[in-house]
Scaffold this active site. Structure first.
Site, PDB file in Angstrom:
ATOM      1  N   LYS A 124      35.916  -6.394  41.033  1.00 29.51           N
ATOM      2  CA  LYS A 124      35.500  -6.036  39.669  1.00 29.51           C
ATOM      3  C   LYS A 124      36.695  -5.441  38.942  1.00 29.51           C
ATOM      4  O   LYS A 124      37.587  -4.888  39.583  1.00 29.51           O
ATOM      5  CB  LYS A 124      34.365  -4.994  39.715  1.00 29.51           C
ATOM      6  CG  LYS A 124      33.523  -4.953  38.456  1.00 29.51           C
ATOM      7  CD  LYS A 124      32.390  -5.956  38.520  1.00 29.51           C
ATOM      8  CE  LYS A 124      31.649  -6.061  37.210  1.00 29.51           C
ATOM      9  NZ  LYS A 124      30.427  -6.883  37.363  1.00 29.51           N
ATOM     10  N   ASP A 164      31.390  -9.108  31.789  1.00 26.79           N
ATOM     11  CA  ASP A 164      30.400  -8.054  32.098  1.00 26.79           C
ATOM     12  C   ASP A 164      30.212  -7.334  30.764  1.00 26.79           C
ATOM     13  O   ASP A 164      30.456  -7.939  29.700  1.00 26.79           O
ATOM     14  CB  ASP A 164      30.921  -7.124  33.207  1.00 26.79           C
ATOM     15  CG  ASP A 164      29.832  -6.217  33.782  1.00 26.79           C
ATOM     16  OD1 ASP A 164      29.074  -6.652  34.655  1.00 26.79           O
ATOM     17  OD2 ASP A 164      29.722  -5.043  33.332  1.00 26.79           O
TER      18      ASP A 164
HETATM   19  P1  NDP Z   1      26.665  -6.922  27.016  1.00 30.29           P
HETATM   20  O1  NDP Z   1      27.923  -6.209  26.656  1.00 30.29           O
HETATM   21  O2  NDP Z   1      26.451  -8.294  26.512  1.00 30.29           O
HETATM   22  O3  NDP Z   1      25.395  -6.059  26.598  1.00 30.29           O
HETATM   23  C1  NDP Z   1      25.231  -4.770  27.081  1.00 30.29           C
HETATM   24  C2  NDP Z   1      23.978  -4.172  26.463  1.00 30.29           C
HETATM   25  O4  NDP Z   1      23.678  -2.950  27.119  1.00 30.29           O
HETATM   26  C3  NDP Z   1      24.152  -3.846  24.996  1.00 30.29           C
HETATM   27  O5  NDP Z   1      22.923  -3.946  24.343  1.00 30.29           O
HETATM   28  C4  NDP Z   1      24.644  -2.411  25.045  1.00 30.29           C
HETATM   29  O6  NDP Z   1      24.410  -1.661  23.860  1.00 30.29           O
HETATM   30  C5  NDP Z   1      23.815  -1.860  26.185  1.00 30.29           C
HETATM   31  N1  NDP Z   1      24.547  -0.758  26.811  1.00 30.29           N
HETATM   32  C6  NDP Z   1      25.757  -0.833  27.421  1.00 30.29           C
HETATM   33  N2  NDP Z   1      26.142   0.376  27.852  1.00 30.29           N
HETATM   34  C7  NDP Z   1      25.169   1.221  27.481  1.00 30.29           C
HETATM   35  C8  NDP Z   1      24.978   2.609  27.642  1.00 30.29           C
HETATM   36  N3  NDP Z   1      25.897   3.361  28.266  1.00 30.29           N
HETATM   37  N4  NDP Z   1      23.840   3.148  27.155  1.00 30.29           N
HETATM   38  C9  NDP Z   1      22.911   2.389  26.521  1.00 30.29           C
HETATM   39  N5  NDP Z   1      23.028   1.062  26.334  1.00 30.29           N
HETATM   40  C10 NDP Z   1      24.141   0.484  26.814  1.00 30.29           C
HETATM   41  O7  NDP Z   1      26.625  -6.883  28.614  1.00 30.29           O
HETATM   42  P2  NDP Z   1      25.743  -7.762  29.622  1.00 30.29           P
HETATM   43  O8  NDP Z   1      24.448  -8.117  29.002  1.00 30.29           O
HETATM   44  O9  NDP Z   1      26.623  -8.819  30.151  1.00 30.29           O
HETATM   45  O10 NDP Z   1      25.509  -6.726  30.812  1.00 30.29           O
HETATM   46  C11 NDP Z   1      24.346  -5.907  30.912  1.00 30.29           C
HETATM   47  C12 NDP Z   1      24.164  -5.449  32.340  1.00 30.29           C
HETATM   48  O11 NDP Z   1      24.019  -6.600  33.193  1.00 30.29           O
HETATM   49  C13 NDP Z   1      25.317  -4.654  32.937  1.00 30.29           C
HETATM   50  O12 NDP Z   1      24.797  -3.710  33.859  1.00 30.29           O
HETATM   51  C14 NDP Z   1      26.100  -5.717  33.710  1.00 30.29           C
HETATM   52  O13 NDP Z   1      26.877  -5.145  34.742  1.00 30.29           O
HETATM   53  C15 NDP Z   1      24.958  -6.554  34.256  1.00 30.29           C
HETATM   54  N6  NDP Z   1      25.274  -7.905  34.671  1.00 30.29           N
HETATM   55  C16 NDP Z   1      25.884  -8.776  33.829  1.00 30.29           C
HETATM   56  C17 NDP Z   1      26.146 -10.070  34.230  1.00 30.29           C
HETATM   57  C18 NDP Z   1      26.739 -11.093  33.317  1.00 30.29           C
HETATM   58  O14 NDP Z   1      26.871 -12.248  33.742  1.00 30.29           O
HETATM   59  N7  NDP Z   1      27.082 -10.768  32.093  1.00 30.29           N
HETATM   60  C19 NDP Z   1      25.819 -10.513  35.588  1.00 30.29           C
HETATM   61  C20 NDP Z   1      25.112  -9.538  36.374  1.00 30.29           C
HETATM   62  C21 NDP Z   1      24.867  -8.288  35.912  1.00 30.29           C
HETATM   63  P3  NDP Z   1      25.657  -1.289  22.922  1.00 30.29           P
HETATM   64  O15 NDP Z   1      26.051  -2.595  22.277  1.00 30.29           O
HETATM   65  O16 NDP Z   1      25.115  -0.303  21.959  1.00 30.29           O
HETATM   66  O17 NDP Z   1      26.723  -0.730  23.795  1.00 30.29           O
HETATM   67  O1  2IT Z   2      27.822  -8.221  37.746  1.00 32.55           O
HETATM   68  C1  2IT Z   2      28.021  -9.449  37.810  1.00 32.55           C
HETATM   69  O2  2IT Z   2      27.599 -10.124  38.747  1.00 32.55           O
HETATM   70  C2  2IT Z   2      28.775 -10.079  36.718  1.00 32.55           C
HETATM   71  N1  2IT Z   2      29.138  -9.389  35.777  1.00 32.55           N
HETATM   72  C3  2IT Z   2      29.117 -11.536  36.796  1.00 32.55           C
HETATM   73  C4  2IT Z   2      30.337 -11.763  37.630  1.00 32.55           C
HETATM   74  C5  2IT Z   2      30.866 -13.178  37.653  1.00 32.55           C
HETATM   75  O3  2IT Z   2      31.915 -13.351  38.299  1.00 32.55           O
HETATM   76  O4  2IT Z   2      30.278 -14.088  37.070  1.00 32.55           O
END
Ligand code: NDP
Ligand code: 2IT
Length: 444
Positions: A124, A164
């Site tokens: 990561k 992420d």
């Molecule tokens: P994005 O940046 O697209 O969206 C994140 C969302 O979460 C936004 O709405 C953001 O609001 C909110 N958020 C982030 N930090 C905070 C905080 N500290 N408090 C409150 N709200 C918060 O990210 P993703 O959708 O990609 O990721 C969301 C989650 O999913 C994370 O935990 C990530 O690790 C996990 N994840 C993502 C994957 C991927 O493929 N993208 C794969 C697996 C897991 P704001 O805009 O106001 O910050």
């Molecule tokens: O938390 C996760 O699994 C991710 N943010 C996706 C990682 C990836 O390599 O697609």
């Protein structure tokens, strides 16, 4: 060393990193029955080795803002474990990023990736850079500077980052452009690329879709389905957006979304034109979720998380530690029967205890959100063979992988005496795959 001693050593050697301690404790505390049954793991010091990253890289990221001032951020990549494949895992750009966050995410990634059935190790990275309020040009200059250092540490058989929090299609594009400029190679060194230059169909949708597929598999064990369910979703980014779309497609109604400012509650459901509006608001306008409330005349709860409403299913899709004990209890009182984590480690340990005491279906992140990285693995596979699959083919692979993860977690939980406990099952199944690979490859 006993499991408790390994945990204690991690706390001493990584002071001030509570998220990393929390992730290590959650995994290691599940492994007691495995360690008892397999003395070879203790003999080979697998636990002591697996909690120590293979390599940690921290670097300076200077960039120029639109006023011509130089800004300095910190970049990092933690290459945690490569026993079963090249390091694989996202990059997070958020002001809260420091090594403790990246270590927790990298550690989780080891076991998540092992469950995907694909050959990917765990890593990561990220930066304390805050993309909010920055112009596209500022984001580009930051990404170029970040990649100017990162490129020498990654490679298609070494380490393959992706997105992420704060890293989506725009950032992956700028990062990839800089990699190509420096190396003159069109390598598969990032996933989440756009479809017209090496990306995979379904990668944008994959994490959210996968989380809902996993929920559907859990519900099936009770003869139930997503059809007709009321769903609470937190976040409004990539994962939340596509969790809502898939839940809608399966006949459920999603009534909440949130961001770091607060939550909206729309009892009529977020679908059709309203879902399109969220996609434009968050991905094009880069606006705030309260604007949804103003546009559609629904309630906005400033500074609140969306866990207090009546629902059948909850999908935390924002960030770590976004469900506390009181909120978990509230969800149980309000009728939640299934909770699957789209985010990484969104539930504090006490919340998990509440779910388990209540006996609900609980899918932990490393199983429920593995569809994103799994589809990254499918993107790498398509890049390696020089082909691209259709949406339907890729989605069918994703569904098959999510069904397999559910099955692996269920079987491991049952085998070790914890039927229905997906936390035990996912941790055990993921661990055994990596531990056996480490045994096979000797002690380094
Ligand atoms: P994005 O940046 O697209 O969206 C994140 C969302 O979460 C936004 O709405 C953001 O609001 C909110 N958020 C982030 N930090 C905070 C905080 N500290 N408090 C409150 N709200 C918060 O990210 P993703 O959708 O990609 O990721 C969301 C989650 O999913 C994370 O935990 C990530 O690790 C996990 N994840 C993502 C994957 C991927 O493929 N993208 C794969 C697996 C897991 P704001 O805009 O106001 O910050
Ligand atoms: O938390 C996760 O699994 C991710 N943010 C996706 C990682 C990836 O390599 O697609």
């Amino acid at each position: 060393m006993s499991i408790a001693e390994v945990i204690e050593k991690v706390e001493v050697k990584n002071p001030g990193e509570p998220e990393f301690h929390q992730a290590v404790r959650e995994v290691l505390e599940s492994l007691e029955p495995v360690i008892n049954k397999h003395p070879e793991y203790a003999k080979a010091k697998i636990l002591e080795r697996i909690v120590e990253p293979e390599r940690q890289i921290i670097f300076r990221v200077p960039w120029m803002d639109d006023n011509g001032d130089i800004q300095v951020n910190r970049g990092m990549r933690i290459q945690f474990n490569s026993a079963i494949g090249p390091y694989k895992g996202g990059l997070r750009f958020h002001p809260s990023v420091y090594p403790g966050i990246i270590k927790f995410l990298g550690f989780e990634q080891i076991f998540k990736n092992a469950l995907t059935t694909l050959p990917m190790g765990g890593g990561k990275g990220g930066s304390d850079f805050d993309p909010k309020g920055k112009s596209d040009n500022e984001v580009m200059r930051f990404c170029q500077s970040f990649m100017s250092e990162l490129y020498r540490h990654i490679g298609q058989t070494t380490d393959v980052p992706a997105g992420d929090i704060g890293v989506g299609g725009r950032e992956i594009g700028y990062l990839y452009g800089q990699y190509r400029k420096i190396t003159n190679q069109f390598d598969s060194i990032l996933t989440g690329k756009a479809i017209n230059w090496g990306g995979s169909l379904v990668r944008p949708e994959a994490t959210g879709y996968g989380t809902v597929y996993f929920t559907q598999e859990m519900l099936k064990t009770k003869g139930d389905s997503m059809e007709g369910k009321t769903v609470l979703v937190s976040g409004s980014g990539n994962v939340a957006q596509y969790a809502v779309q898939k839940a809608n497609q399966l006949g459920a109604k999603c009534v909440t979304l949130s961001d770091s400012g607060g939550s909206i509650y729309d009892p009529d459901g977020i679908s059709g034109e309203k879902w399109d509006y969220v996609m434009d608001l968050k991905n094009v306008q880069r606006g705030r979720i309260h604007e949804y409330a103003e546009k559609y005349g629904v309630e906005y709860f400033e500074g609140e998380r969306p866990w207090k409403f009546e629902a059948d299913v909850a999908l935390p899709c924002a960030t770590q530690n976004e469900v506390n004990e009181a909120e978990a209890k509230m969800m149980m009182d309000n009728g939640v029967i299934a909770l699957a984590e789209g985010a990484n480690m969104p539930s504090i340990p006490e919340a998990i205890e509440v779910y388990q005491d209540a006996g609900i279906l609980y899918g932990p992140g490393k199983a429920a959100n593995a569809g994103g990285v799994a589809t990254s693995g499918l993107e790498m596979c398509q890049n390696h063979i020089g082909m691209s699959w259709t949406f339907e083919e890729t989605d069918a692979h994703l569904l098959r992988i999510m069904v397999s993860i559910h099955e692996q977690a269920s079987k491991a939980a049952e085998k070790y005496g914890y039927p229905g406990n997906y936390v035990m099952g996912a941790n055990i199944a993921g661990f055994i795959k990596v531990a056996d690979a480490m045994l096979d490859q000797g002690h380094w």
